[in-house]
Write a protein that holds these residues in place. Structure first.
Motif, short mmCIF file in Angstrom:
data_model
loop_
_atom_site.label_atom_id
_atom_site.label_comp_id
_atom_site.label_asym_id
_atom_site.label_seq_id
_atom_site.Cartn_x
_atom_site.Cartn_y
_atom_site.Cartn_z
N GLU A 1 59.36 54.44 60.03
CA GLU A 1 59.22 53.28 61.06
C GLU A 1 58.07 54.03 62.04
O GLU A 1 57.38 53.00 62.67
N VAL B 1 61.06 45.26 57.90
CA VAL B 1 62.20 45.86 57.82
C VAL B 1 62.30 47.19 57.32
O VAL B 1 61.42 47.31 56.51
N VAL C 1 71.01 50.03 52.45
CA VAL C 1 71.14 49.57 53.72
C VAL C 1 69.69 49.21 54.29
O VAL C 1 68.52 49.77 54.03
N GLU C 2 69.50 47.92 55.11
CA GLU C 2 68.55 47.66 55.61
C GLU C 2 68.71 47.17 57.21
O GLU C 2 69.94 46.78 57.47
N ARG C 3 67.70 47.16 57.97
CA ARG C 3 67.97 46.61 59.32
C ARG C 3 66.52 46.14 59.77
O ARG C 3 65.42 46.58 59.21
N ALA C 4 66.55 45.42 60.99
CA ALA C 4 65.08 44.76 61.47
C ALA C 4 64.31 46.06 62.01
O ALA C 4 65.16 46.87 62.57
N SER C 5 63.10 46.30 61.81
CA SER C 5 62.23 46.94 62.25
C SER C 5 61.71 46.96 63.77
O SER C 5 61.72 45.58 64.27
N ARG C 6 61.63 47.96 64.67
CA ARG C 6 60.80 47.58 65.78
C ARG C 6 59.40 47.04 65.66
O ARG C 6 58.84 46.62 66.57
N TRP D 1 64.48 50.33 55.42
CA TRP D 1 65.48 50.12 54.45
C TRP D 1 65.69 51.62 53.94
O TRP D 1 64.97 52.24 53.88
#
Length: 229
Positions: A116, A13, A3-8, A15
């Protein structure tokens, strides 16, 4: 499950991955570097010049994948020193500091958010990314030739090569080749025929595409798309 998403953190990214027990995985080169968490430890994945095949080590992983060229300023290490390597963060930073950071990440609600936060703190204390490096990635990622990119940015070939080694871990020609592979894979995964994929991604022909995929990914294109290996 991956699973991954854009980071702040801009351009990054985050994950997580919980692989099947004993299941190896193939990580393709992408021009990036990652800060990793695994079983309570912090590690760094350097820039790859070919596919990295994991050994199927058990347990969950988490990571922050930094935009190409940005990790060395945050880690304080030239990218070429970590090329094709996975190392403990304690090999790069003082052991006592790394133990403190590992404890902080391990105490977070989950490793992804802990990593993060760590990356954001490092970025806040580091110099801003060199805008020229982002322009290099953008130009080469769009298929611009290396020589034309250097001319357009007003830098000499030697200077561009030197700065690329520090930022990306290899010269601009290797970066261009890796980014071309990423373009080709995106097209092929969308169902574009291989011959058209080769032409649109910037290869001389389909045979050129096939050779490059084998050399960089370690598998024929068809097998790679089928998720084998």
């Amino acid at each position: 499950m991956y699973v991954e998403r854009a980071s702040r953190l801009a351009g990054a990214v985050v994950w997580s991955n919980a692989p099947e027990r004993g299941g190896a995985a193939r990580v393709l080169p992408d021009g990036c570097m990652d800060l990793l968490w695994h079983q309570g430890r912090l590690l760094v994945a350097g820039p790859d010049t070919h596919a990295h095949v994991t050994d199927g080590e058990n347990g969950a992983w988490a990571g922050v994948r930094f935009y190409p060229g940005t990790a060395p300023a945050l880690l304080g290490v030239p990218a070429h020193e970590l090329r094709d390597r996975r190392v403990e963060l304690a090999d790069l930073w003082p052991a006592a500091e790394v133990r403190r950071l590992e404890a902080r990440v391990n105490a977070a609600p989950d490793p992804v958010s802990g990593l993060e936060d760590l990356a954001l703190r490092q970025a806040a204390g580091a110099d801003p990314p060199d805008p020229l490096l982002r322009q290099v990635v953008t130009a080469l990622g769009a298929g611009r030739p290396v020589a034309a990119t250097a001319d357009e940015l007003g830098v000499g070939a030697r200077q561009l090569h030197r700065r690329s080694l520090t930022a990306f871990g290899y010269g601009p020609k290797t970066l261009a080749r890796i980014l071309r592979l990423r373009r080709a894979l995106a097209l092929a995964r969308d169902g574009v025929p291989f011959a058209d994929t080769a032409a649109r991604a910037g290869y001389a022909d389909q045979a050129h595409l096939a050779r490059d995929v084998r050399e960089l990914a370690g598998l024929p294109l068809g097998e790679l798309l089928a998720g084998r290996g």
